[in-house]
Each structure stands twice: as structure tokens, then as C-alpha cells.
Design a protein around this motif. Sequence first.
Motif, PDB file in Angstrom:
ATOM      1  N   HIS B  31      -2.162  -5.349  -4.368  1.00 14.13           N
ATOM      2  CA  HIS B  31      -2.122  -3.991  -3.805  1.00 14.13           C
ATOM      3  C   HIS B  31      -1.047  -3.899  -2.725  1.00 14.13           C
ATOM      4  O   HIS B  31      -0.268  -2.950  -2.678  1.00 14.13           O
ATOM      5  N   LEU B  32      -0.994  -4.918  -1.857  1.00 18.25           N
ATOM      6  CA  LEU B  32       0.006  -4.932  -0.778  1.00 18.25           C
ATOM      7  C   LEU B  32       1.424  -4.952  -1.340  1.00 18.25           C
ATOM      8  O   LEU B  32       2.308  -4.252  -0.836  1.00 18.25           O
ATOM      9  N   ILE B  33       1.656  -5.760  -2.383  1.00 18.72           N
ATOM     10  CA  ILE B  33       3.006  -5.857  -2.943  1.00 18.72           C
ATOM     11  C   ILE B  33       3.405  -4.518  -3.575  1.00 18.72           C
ATOM     12  O   ILE B  33       4.547  -4.080  -3.458  1.00 18.72           O
ATOM     13  N   ARG B  34       2.419  -3.834  -4.214  1.00 18.46           N
ATOM     14  CA  ARG B  34       2.728  -2.535  -4.812  1.00 18.46           C
ATOM     15  C   ARG B  34       3.014  -1.485  -3.756  1.00 18.46           C
ATOM     16  O   ARG B  34       3.831  -0.596  -3.952  1.00 18.46           O
ATOM     17  N   ARG B  36       4.414  -1.768  -0.739  1.00 17.16           N
ATOM     18  CA  ARG B  36       5.177  -2.538   0.233  1.00 17.16           C
ATOM     19  C   ARG B  36       5.570  -1.699   1.441  1.00 17.16           C
ATOM     20  O   ARG B  36       5.255  -2.046   2.576  1.00 17.16           O
ATOM     21  N   LEU B  38       4.581   1.331   2.325  1.00 21.39           N
ATOM     22  CA  LEU B  38       3.508   2.115   2.931  1.00 21.39           C
ATOM     23  C   LEU B  38       2.479   1.253   3.636  1.00 21.39           C
ATOM     24  O   LEU B  38       1.813   1.706   4.566  1.00 21.39           O
ATOM     25  N   LEU B  39       2.297   0.009   3.169  1.00 20.48           N
ATOM     26  CA  LEU B  39       1.179  -0.764   3.700  1.00 20.48           C
ATOM     27  C   LEU B  39       1.580  -2.177   4.131  1.00 20.48           C
ATOM     28  O   LEU B  39       1.278  -2.584   5.256  1.00 20.48           O
ATOM     29  N   LEU B  40       2.287  -2.922   3.256  1.00 19.88           N
ATOM     30  CA  LEU B  40       2.542  -4.332   3.562  1.00 19.88           C
ATOM     31  C   LEU B  40       3.413  -4.490   4.814  1.00 19.88           C
ATOM     32  O   LEU B  40       3.058  -5.234   5.734  1.00 19.88           O
ATOM     33  N   THR B  41       4.533  -3.776   4.866  1.00 23.30           N
ATOM     34  CA  THR B  41       5.425  -3.917   6.020  1.00 23.30           C
ATOM     35  C   THR B  41       4.772  -3.399   7.306  1.00 23.30           C
ATOM     36  O   THR B  41       4.781  -4.114   8.322  1.00 23.30           O
ATOM     37  N   PRO B  42       4.158  -2.192   7.305  1.00 23.44           N
ATOM     38  CA  PRO B  42       3.487  -1.757   8.537  1.00 23.44           C
ATOM     39  C   PRO B  42       2.386  -2.718   8.988  1.00 23.44           C
ATOM     40  O   PRO B  42       2.227  -2.975  10.187  1.00 23.44           O
ATOM     41  N   LEU B  43       1.648  -3.275   8.006  1.00 20.99           N
ATOM     42  CA  LEU B  43       0.551  -4.187   8.353  1.00 20.99           C
ATOM     43  C   LEU B  43       1.107  -5.464   8.991  1.00 20.99           C
ATOM     44  O   LEU B  43       0.587  -5.936  10.012  1.00 20.99           O
TER      45      LEU B  43
END
Lengths: 197, 197
Positions: B31-34, B36, B38-43
Motif C-alpha cells: 500500500h505504501l509503495i502504491r 508513494r 501521498l503516504l510513504l514519503t510524508p510518513l
Amino acid sequence: MSSTRDIDALIDLMARLPGLGPRSARRAVLHLIRKRALLLTPLADMMQTVAATARECVNCGNVGTTDVCDICTSEKRANGEICVVEDVADLWAMERSGVFKGRYHVLGGTLSALDAIGPQELRIPRLIDRVREDAVSEVILALNATIDGQTTAHYIADQLEGQVRLTSLAQGVPIGGELDYLDDGTITAAMRARKSL
Amino acid sequence: MSSTRDIDALIDLMARLPGLGPRSARRAVLHLIRKRALLLTPLADMMQTVAATARECVNCGNVGTTDVCDICTSEKRANGEICVVEDVADLWAMERSGVFKGRYHVLGGTLSALDAIGPQELRIPRLIDRVREDAVSEVILALNATIDGQTTAHYIADQLEGQVRLTSLAQGVPIGGELDYLDDGTITAAMRARKSL
């Protein structure tokens, strides 16, 4: 809530992960803060790394850190067999079983008239190209046993008919399964495909 | 498994979060990779920020990004009341209810002979100092209704007896609770503490 903006923001982001709600996100963030050196910092670093390097394989759609994934480039795997799966998670599940030693093709979903997902939205044209270009002898349709999965399998079978041997995963009683807990469809499928001992 | 070392490492780290196992960690990472951008980089960024700034309040033990937390420094909150909780998660739960407008004191656990956790391992000496130094009129023991929680509450009550008004949370039927599903201890407590209408 926590008195601090950054911690709240981290909780909100964590709560957007599948399987975590607001309560478990709070628990996870408190755990991360307590294990800062052991878990929070390594996790943040690894996320940065993956965010910078993860990409889809241009050939099969698998997730990796190179343009063409390790499975597509491996010389130890058979070229003649392509296993078609819906999703990268399904590819990982197949790899864990260790039973398949060919190549994969990840569709990236299933056909769906309702969501306006046609063959072009999936990786179906690329699959047809691969079958024509490479010396493929068998395409194994390992799609989920759902209506959408089976519709997609039929569509692909139509497209490839006569060009290659087409197979699908066997349906039947799962290992360790108890008849009493199985649905009627599974029992019917297992009965129809019964084997001589 | 995934063919890539970094992605596997990220899955392993995610699986160490409370509430996530290997399967849900894999799902979360895909999910994080999909997602990226919106979610992975901010997280990842927010984790770096929190790793760099999060600290325990030197006064009460709450988690924040300053040496003394927002609740301890707030001028809007009553000085005379201290609510004692086991854990930061309990403080957050109290804050969500919005019922308490005083200050907190986070013990960081409960007394436990088995785990060799005595008053010095918790923030109990600091609580006694706060009661003596500040003009505290009431200490509310909001510890969990477990054996360890109640043992700790009794110990603190012994230490502070005669110096301050000591109270604890009421025990009884939870809002929305059905008698049929409650344990005997709760029903006994609710019956003994019954109120006139």
C-alpha cells in the motif's frame, strides 16, 4: 489527544495504513517513540530508501528496485512458463510456496465494467506481447477464485486461445480444510474434479 | 517473498509494530509503495521529525516535543488537581473524554514484584515531590482496574495519606454495557456503589 502537532500528524498518517485504525495507530506511534533508536529511526530511513528506489518491473509489473525485476532477469528460472496473477501480493504468496519456477505477469487488478477497468487499464496487452515475443509454452492463470478474477481469466484465455497452452490453478478442498466448514461451491468443485486413488 | 532486500527489510521492520503481523506488514508495505507521494514519503518525513523531536515531559512524563509538555505549561488548566495514569495512552484516553481540566502525572507502568519494578523505577518520587511543592488539593488515581494497577494505587495512597485529597475513578457498569455480558466483579462493584435516584 497528544498535545503535539507532529505526533498527531504521525498518528493520522499511520491510521491510513491498511489494518490500522486510530486506536492501533496511537499504540503503534507510542511504541515507535519508546523504541526510537531500535525501530523508529531505522523504519524512517528504510521508508526513505524504498520511496526513492521502489519501482514496477517494466516487463512483468512486480515491485522491485530495478527497472526489470530479479525474477525477470534470473537465469535460474524457466522462460517457457508465465504465471499470471492479479497483484504483487499474489506473486509474493506464490513465491512463498516455492512451487513455481517460471516467470510472472502481474495484471494490477481485474477487469471490471462497474469501475470502468478494461484490458488497457491492466497489463493484458503486455501479456499478449510477451506470449508472442518470447518462447512461451504455458500460461498459468493464477487469478483469485472470485467472479472478477474468473471473468478476467476467461477474457485472457479468449485472447490467447490457440497460441499457447492455458492452465488455471486446481480448485478443491484446501489442505487442512474440514468439509463441514467449506462452502457449497468448493465442495461441488472438489467433487467434480475428483481423482482416482 | 519480494525479490528486493530493501523492501524485505521494510516489511520486517513494519512487522515489529504492535498490531501488525508478517501478512499485514506486507499488505501495508505494498500500500505504501502504491501511495508513494501521498503516504510513504510524508510518513517517512514525519517519522524523522518525531524521532528527532519527541521527548518525555520532565514534569509529568507525557510525550511531547518540548522539555515541559503543553498540558503542564497551559495556563487554562487547573493547578490544584493531578490525575495519575499508568501510561501516555491512558492520558490520551482521558484527554479525548475532555472531562478533566487539571494536570497529569504519567507513572510509566505499575509496581510489580515479579518484574522488579519498585517506586524508583516509576515516576512515584516525582509525584510525591509535585504534591509537596505545588499547591495540590486533589490527586485522582486513574489507574487501570487490574491487580497491578490497584496495588500501585494503594501504594501511592499510602505515601500521600493526610497530605492531599485522594480519589479514584468510580467503578460500575460502563455506558452501553449489558448486565448479561459483564463480569461478576463489575456487577458486585456496581451494586455496592449503587446510588439513590
